[in-house]
Design a protein around this motif. Structure first.
Motif, PDB file in Angstrom:
ATOM      1  N   ILE A 142       5.358  10.974  -0.849  1.00 52.93           N
ATOM      2  CA  ILE A 142       3.893  11.079  -0.462  1.00 52.93           C
ATOM      3  C   ILE A 142       3.542  12.298  -0.429  1.00 52.93           C
ATOM      4  N   VAL A 143       4.224  13.219  -0.051  1.00 51.46           N
ATOM      5  CA  VAL A 143       3.788  14.792   0.550  1.00 51.46           C
ATOM      6  C   VAL A 143       2.928  15.297  -0.564  1.00 51.46           C
ATOM      7  N   ASN A 144       3.284  15.228  -1.846  1.00 52.09           N
ATOM      8  CA  ASN A 144       2.391  16.015  -2.767  1.00 52.09           C
ATOM      9  C   ASN A 144       1.702  14.808  -3.665  1.00 52.09           C
ATOM     10  N   THR A 145       1.107  13.953  -3.014  1.00 58.12           N
ATOM     11  CA  THR A 145       0.232  12.971  -3.672  1.00 58.12           C
ATOM     12  C   THR A 145      -1.166  12.772  -3.061  1.00 58.12           C
ATOM     13  N   ILE A 146      -1.956  12.126  -3.434  1.00 61.98           N
ATOM     14  CA  ILE A 146      -3.264  11.644  -2.961  1.00 61.98           C
ATOM     15  C   ILE A 146      -2.857  10.847  -1.499  1.00 61.98           C
ATOM     16  N   ILE A 147      -1.999  10.294  -1.437  1.00 58.33           N
ATOM     17  CA  ILE A 147      -1.635   9.290  -0.606  1.00 58.33           C
ATOM     18  C   ILE A 147      -1.705  10.244   0.736  1.00 58.33           C
ATOM     19  N   ARG A 148      -0.896  11.352   0.790  1.00 61.97           N
ATOM     20  CA  ARG A 148      -0.694  12.163   1.962  1.00 61.97           C
ATOM     21  C   ARG A 148      -2.314  12.366   2.509  1.00 61.97           C
ATOM     22  N   LYS A 149      -3.135  12.902   1.487  1.00 63.75           N
ATOM     23  CA  LYS A 149      -4.428  13.340   2.003  1.00 63.75           C
ATOM     24  C   LYS A 149      -5.124  12.051   2.722  1.00 63.75           C
ATOM     25  N   GLU A 150      -4.924  10.884   1.954  1.00 66.45           N
ATOM     26  CA  GLU A 150      -5.759   9.606   2.458  1.00 66.45           C
ATOM     27  C   GLU A 150      -5.169   9.291   3.902  1.00 66.45           C
ATOM     28  N   TYR A 151      -3.993   9.456   4.006  1.00 65.79           N
ATOM     29  CA  TYR A 151      -3.023   9.042   5.341  1.00 65.79           C
ATOM     30  C   TYR A 151      -3.581   9.947   6.421  1.00 65.79           C
ATOM     31  N   VAL A 152      -3.573  11.132   6.238  1.00 74.37           N
ATOM     32  CA  VAL A 152      -4.039  12.151   7.318  1.00 74.37           C
ATOM     33  C   VAL A 152      -5.247  12.128   7.548  1.00 74.37           C
TER      34      VAL A 152
END
Length: 803
Positions: free
Chosen positions: A181-191
């Motif tokens: 998920i590091v280079n996906t939008i999921i990372r942004k949403e999680y953080v």
């Protein structure tokens, strides 16, 4: 016959525009709607800007590392420097925070004091076991927490630099995100939606200030800041440029249509981003603002020309037709040169710069056609200009300014040359003082909490920017051979001696910890085992670790045991220091790892970014020379005169040199943001030159090819528009100084400053050069008929009759 075809081209275009007004507006509306439907495809980039070509050796090595060990930028660290942490209430809240984070599906592993595992020898089973460092059955008293802290700092050197700073007493936890998920939008949403609220809840409950950093966290908040600033730039650019436009023309109608045109241009820019499936990066994010800043000057030239023509003969239809025929070519050429300044980035082979160059150059050309088409059509439906709208043509401050320019050019050319030469020489000296910077965080907003947290981790744990060393032993299980481990130990000691690097992590740390555990946890034995000890320790370690999700060291040796990885973290050090560190590391690597037996690679995000910066700097000269060549070629096509090429280049190279000199004197480094300045500013500065020379060509036909008279007539005719547009560009680019990003501030400030010098250079040095290089009377044979005609047919015939 050929000549008539040339002089009639813009008349033909004017006829099409003015006879098909409704149809053309409908077509523009359809294109705008179509591009608006492309907006849903726009995404923000979720990875760092890669400044290197895909086939560059540095990228190849980095991709090889990722293929072997996976994404390395998946670590978030949460730190605290407070005695209050080891109190029952705070430590209980800390335990709950870490447990909650560990339960998140986006998190792969959490390493923290509360659930720390220590290696322990089990003699009865003759194996090592991972046992809990803390005892959940014990009451969290101050005494017990003090004991935990003492044991951590004194008995577990394995975790030093990873979880604690022995000297300062700082504590941190390591949260490893799922690499997928590091280079996906999921990372942004999680953080943003899960991680940060939990951190804030802990701070509110305990009153303890937590420090958070790590590449996933930094990238997310940095990207959020960029997105937030897009609206700021567009709004500020629109406000300041339209306000200046209104102050110049004092006309709500003229201001309104200019604002409408640049808004359509911005909509087209976003549509093009979606159409080409380009992501919004730190560079493409500023293109909509550039469209506004560059579009308003186009509107100024066309509006100014319309009003000048109306004042001259009072015929509205003729004025609208002449807006297109008289300045069509000149405005096209100015937009082409501006677009050329951006288009030079297409040849860098860097994807982020290539996309920026493509979007910016296409948007600028599209904007030209919008201005050329909409403004005449709009005024064709409007009443004729009122006297109050024409007052700016003879406004006192512009008249005083232009009179001063004319007097200086007429009577003090020697002063102009002396000052220009002096500035050029001083600027060369200053330019030689320019330093380079390859820092990943230098341009980040320094007034944000996440930047302050970066400084905290640099001070307490020596940085958060990963630097990776990959060692291929070229044989299976070669990593765990004692000879290889000794070489790795020697290299890690060299790393520890470099103050800009953190304590390294590798399989070596676990091997040393295994020896400590074998000797019942005595920290004095945290060291490499001897060959005899290794035999016994190996028998204990054989079944101790089964890999899996919770094995922190699983990513430091590949499955075959052939390739090892050493991870360290860097402070914000810049290009020059990075090269020195590289030299130190390679000197040691070449000394202890013979190339015929080992293949060693230094990589990681910090290294790739630094080398990407160096690559761009190395290509700066070729990119700028290409811009000069391209614009000079356009001048040749336009004027067919070598003198005019020389005359056009000198006044525009001088401002670039002055800017470079000021960068050297004031310590502004060359970096990815500031190296864009020169090509962009050159393309914009040449616009004034083209407008001057285009008008000069027309004045020559009016004044019987008399140079001196034509030059001063040109200053009177085009000088005001050059002044207006330069002021708009200066103030427009100054808007970027509202940014919280150092790179954007430097980009806006340096371009604004260059354009300010460019305006003075084109209003003073350029006419002085024309007068000097053409001392004798010009004639039609000396000043060749241009390939692209810039004199309207009716004017040409009228001037012949006057002769």
């Amino acid at each position: 016959m050929i000549k008539k075809i040339k002089v009639g081209f813009w008349e033909f275009i004017a006829g099409i525009i003015l006879r098909n007004r409704i149809t053309i507006l409908i077509v523009i509306g359809i294109i705008t709607v179509f591009l608006a439907f492309q907006w849903h495809k726009i995404q923000f980039t979720h990875s760092e800007a890669n400044l290197l070509p895909d086939d560059h050796i540095v990228n190849i090595e980095y991709n090889a590392f990722l293929k072997k060990f996976g994404e390395e930028g998946n670590l978030i660290v949460v730190g605290v420097k407070s005695e209050e942490l080891f109190t029952p209430k705070a430590f209980s809240a800390w335990n709950k925070l870490m447990t909650d984070l560990k339960d998140d599906k986006e998190v792969d592993l959490v390493v923290s004091v509360n659930d720390l595992k220590k290696l322990q020898k089990n003699d009865s089973l003759q194996r090592f076991e991972l046992v809990s460092f803390t005892n959940d059955k014990k009451v969290l008293s101050k005494e017990y927490l003090s004991e935990i802290k003492n044991d951590l700092f004194q008995k577990l050197p394995f975790y030093e630099g990873l979880l604690y700073n022995k000297k300062s007493g700082s504590i941190r936890s390591a949260i490893y995100l799922d690499k997928k998920i590091v280079n996906t939008i999921i990372r942004k949403e999680y953080v943003l939606d899960a991680f940060i609220p939990k951190i804030e809840a802990f701070e509110k409950e305990t009153g303890i200030d937590l420090k958070v950093s790590g590449m996933p966290y930094i990238r997310t908040l940095n990207a959020k800041s960029i997105v937030d600033e897009i609206g700021l730039f567009v709004g500020a650019a629109l406000f300041i440029t339209s306000l200046i436009f209104f102050l110049f023309f004092r006309s709500h109608r003229a201001t309104l249509i200019s604002v409408v045109i640049v808004i359509i241009g911005v909509m087209w820019t976003f549509g093009l981003l979606g159409l080409f499936n380009y992501q919004i990066t730190v560079l493409t994010a500023v293109v909509p603002s550039l469209v506004i800043i560059i579009g308003i000057p186009n509107c100024i030239f066309l509006t100014n020309k319309y009003q000048q023509e109306y004042v001259a003969h009072g015929n509205k239809a003729k004025s609208l037709q002449r807006v297109i025929t008289k300045v069509g070519t000149a405005t096209l050429m100015t937009n082409l040169t501006t677009a050329a300044g951006f288009a030079t980035f297409i040849i860098t082979n860097s994807e982020i710069l290539k996309e920026f160059g493509i979007i910016a150059s296409i948007s600028i050309i599209a904007l030209f056609f919008l201005c050329l088409i909409i403004i005449p059509i709009y005024y064709s439906y409007q009443p004729v200009p009122q006297p109050k709208h024409l007052e700016h043509l003879n406004r006192n401050y512009t008249r005083v300014f232009m009179s001063w320019i004319e007097r200086t050019v007429k009577y003090r050319k020697s002063y102009v040359y002396t000052v220009s030469i002096a500035l050029f020489c001083i600027s060369i000296y200053g330019a030689l003082q320019i330093k380079t910077s390859g820092s990943l965080i230098e341009d980040m907003p320094k007034n944000t909490d996440f930047f302050k947290d970066i400084i905290f981790f640099e001070k307490e744990f020596d940085g958060v920017m990963p630097l990776e060393i990959m060692i291929d032993t070229k044989r299976k299980k070669g990593v765990l051979k004692l000879s290889t481990l000794k070489k790795m130990d020697e290299l890690q000691k060299t790393i520890e001696e470099i103050p800009e690097l953190s304590k390294p992590i590798s399989i070596l740390n676990l091997v040393k910890y295994s020896k400590q555990a074998y000797y019942n946890g005595n920290p004095g034995y945290y060291d490499l085992p001897t060959s005899q000890e290794q035999t016994f320790i190996a028998s204990y370690a054989k079944n101790a670790f089964n890999g899996g999700k919770k094995d922190i060291m699983k990513s430091y040796v590949d499955k075959e045991g052939q390739v090892a990885r050493i991870t360290t973290f860097m402070k914000d050090i810049g290009t020059g220091n990075m090269e020195k560190i590289d030299q130190k590391l390679w000197k040691k690597i070449n000394e202890i790892f013979p190339p015929d037996r080992y293949t060693v690679t230094i990589t990681g995000k910090a290294s790739v970014f630094e080398k990407g910066t160096k690559y761009l700097l190395d290509n700066l000269v070729s990119s700028l020379l290409f811009a000069v060549f391209l614009i000079a070629l356009l001048m040749v096509i336009m004027f067919r005169s070598f003198k005019m090429v020389i005359v056009s280049l000198i006044p525009n190279i001088l401002p670039l040199m002055i800017t470079a000199g000021l960068m050297g004197f004031f310590g502004i480094p060359l970096k990815p943001s500031t190296i864009l300045v020169f090509s962009i500013a050159f393309g914009l500065s040449v616009d004034d030159t083209i407008h001057f020379l285009a008008q000069y060509r027309q004045e020559l036909t009016k004044h019987n090819w008399k140079i001196k008279k034509s030059v001063f007539a040109t200053l009177q005719e085009a000088g005001v528009s050059m002044f207006y547009t330069s002021v708009v560009l200066f103030c427009g680019f100054s808007v970027f100084m509202l940014s919280s990003f150092g790179g954007t501030i430097a980009l806006g400030g340096l371009i604004a400053m260059t354009l300010g010098f460019g305006m003075l250079s084109n209003l003073m040095l350029l006419p002085s050069l024309v007068l000097t290089l053409n001392k004798r009377l010009a004639n039609e044979q000396e000043f060749h008929e241009p390939t692209i005609n810039i004199v309207d047919k009716e004017d040409y015939e009228e001037n012949l009759e006057e002769k």
